[in-house]
Design a protein around this motif. Sequence first.
Motif, short mmCIF file in Angstrom:
data_model
loop_
_atom_site.label_atom_id
_atom_site.label_comp_id
_atom_site.label_asym_id
_atom_site.label_seq_id
_atom_site.Cartn_x
_atom_site.Cartn_y
_atom_site.Cartn_z
N ARG A 1 -2.42 -3.88 -4.72
CA ARG A 1 -3.34 -3.74 -3.57
C ARG A 1 -4.72 -4.31 -3.87
O ARG A 1 -5.49 -4.64 -2.98
CB ARG A 1 -3.44 -2.29 -3.12
CG ARG A 1 -4.01 -1.36 -4.15
CD ARG A 1 -3.99 0.07 -3.68
NE ARG A 1 -4.26 0.97 -4.80
CZ ARG A 1 -4.33 2.25 -4.70
NH1 ARG A 1 -4.14 2.84 -3.54
NH2 ARG A 1 -4.58 2.99 -5.75
N PHE A 2 -5.07 -4.44 -5.17
CA PHE A 2 -6.36 -4.99 -5.57
C PHE A 2 -6.29 -6.47 -5.92
O PHE A 2 -7.31 -7.09 -6.17
CB PHE A 2 -6.91 -4.23 -6.79
CG PHE A 2 -7.08 -2.77 -6.55
CD1 PHE A 2 -8.10 -2.29 -5.76
CD2 PHE A 2 -6.19 -1.87 -7.12
CE1 PHE A 2 -8.24 -0.94 -5.53
CE2 PHE A 2 -6.32 -0.51 -6.91
CZ PHE A 2 -7.35 -0.04 -6.10
N LEU A 3 -5.09 -7.01 -5.96
CA LEU A 3 -4.91 -8.37 -6.47
C LEU A 3 -4.80 -9.44 -5.39
O LEU A 3 -4.79 -10.62 -5.71
CB LEU A 3 -3.68 -8.41 -7.39
CG LEU A 3 -3.75 -7.49 -8.60
CD1 LEU A 3 -2.44 -7.54 -9.38
CD2 LEU A 3 -4.93 -7.83 -9.50
N GLY A 4 -4.70 -9.04 -4.15
CA GLY A 4 -4.62 -10.01 -3.06
C GLY A 4 -5.94 -10.74 -2.89
O GLY A 4 -6.98 -10.32 -3.39
N PRO A 5 -5.91 -11.87 -2.20
CA PRO A 5 -7.15 -12.63 -2.01
C PRO A 5 -8.14 -11.89 -1.11
O PRO A 5 -7.77 -11.28 -0.12
CB PRO A 5 -6.68 -13.93 -1.35
CG PRO A 5 -5.35 -13.60 -0.75
CD PRO A 5 -4.76 -12.50 -1.57
N ALA A 6 -9.40 -11.94 -1.50
CA ALA A 6 -10.49 -11.36 -0.71
C ALA A 6 -11.03 -12.42 0.24
O ALA A 6 -10.90 -13.62 -0.04
CB ALA A 6 -11.59 -10.86 -1.64
N PRO A 7 -11.63 -12.02 1.35
CA PRO A 7 -12.20 -13.01 2.28
C PRO A 7 -13.20 -13.91 1.55
O PRO A 7 -14.07 -13.44 0.82
CB PRO A 7 -12.91 -12.15 3.32
CG PRO A 7 -12.22 -10.82 3.26
CD PRO A 7 -11.81 -10.64 1.82
N GLY A 8 -13.01 -15.20 1.70
CA GLY A 8 -13.91 -16.19 1.11
C GLY A 8 -13.67 -16.47 -0.37
O GLY A 8 -14.36 -17.29 -0.96
N GLU A 9 -12.69 -15.80 -0.96
CA GLU A 9 -12.41 -15.98 -2.38
C GLU A 9 -11.77 -17.36 -2.59
O GLU A 9 -10.87 -17.75 -1.87
CB GLU A 9 -11.46 -14.88 -2.86
CG GLU A 9 -11.11 -14.93 -4.32
CD GLU A 9 -10.19 -13.80 -4.73
OE1 GLU A 9 -10.07 -13.58 -5.93
OE2 GLU A 9 -9.59 -13.14 -3.85
N PRO A 10 -12.21 -18.09 -3.62
CA PRO A 10 -11.59 -19.38 -3.89
C PRO A 10 -10.16 -19.19 -4.41
O PRO A 10 -9.79 -18.11 -4.88
CB PRO A 10 -12.48 -20.01 -4.96
CG PRO A 10 -13.21 -18.88 -5.58
CD PRO A 10 -13.30 -17.80 -4.54
N THR A 11 -9.38 -20.24 -4.35
CA THR A 11 -7.97 -20.14 -4.73
C THR A 11 -7.78 -19.76 -6.19
O THR A 11 -6.79 -19.10 -6.52
CB THR A 11 -7.22 -21.46 -4.45
OG1 THR A 11 -7.87 -22.51 -5.18
CG2 THR A 11 -7.19 -21.77 -2.98
#
Length: 136
Positions: A32-42
């Motif tokens: 649940r903490f490892l998904g991409p955050a908004p605006g996070e680079p790839t």
Amino acid sequence: MTAGDDAPTINDPGYAAALDAAENLLGFRLERFLGPAPGEPTNGEDFKRIATMHAFGDAWPRTEHLDTRTRALVSVTIAATLGVLEPLRGQLRIALNSGATKEEIVETFIQIAAYAGVARAFDGYQVATEVFAERA
């Protein structure tokens, strides 16, 4: 290597083992903490994977010379001394899940107060009381 290349995924056995180890220590899954955050680079996914594999796949399993309970108390000390309070919350959970008692954790904070400063110890101890309350 970026997340889109040949980077290990959650389906990679080594990464899956690290995630399982984290669950055993923390008491919950990290995904649940490892998904991409908004605006996070790839390559943010790469950082999270590397950090997870290093901590839970490389460091925590090393129990030949330092058992998990002791390693957890050391980690509590480090997180509290650095003042990183959210990671401290996780380290406290790991310590309790690994057999450390609340009293041993209080003694750890007494030692932190003596060597890292009372103000830093009090900040961390506040987090400890919250984690203790979760288990009441």
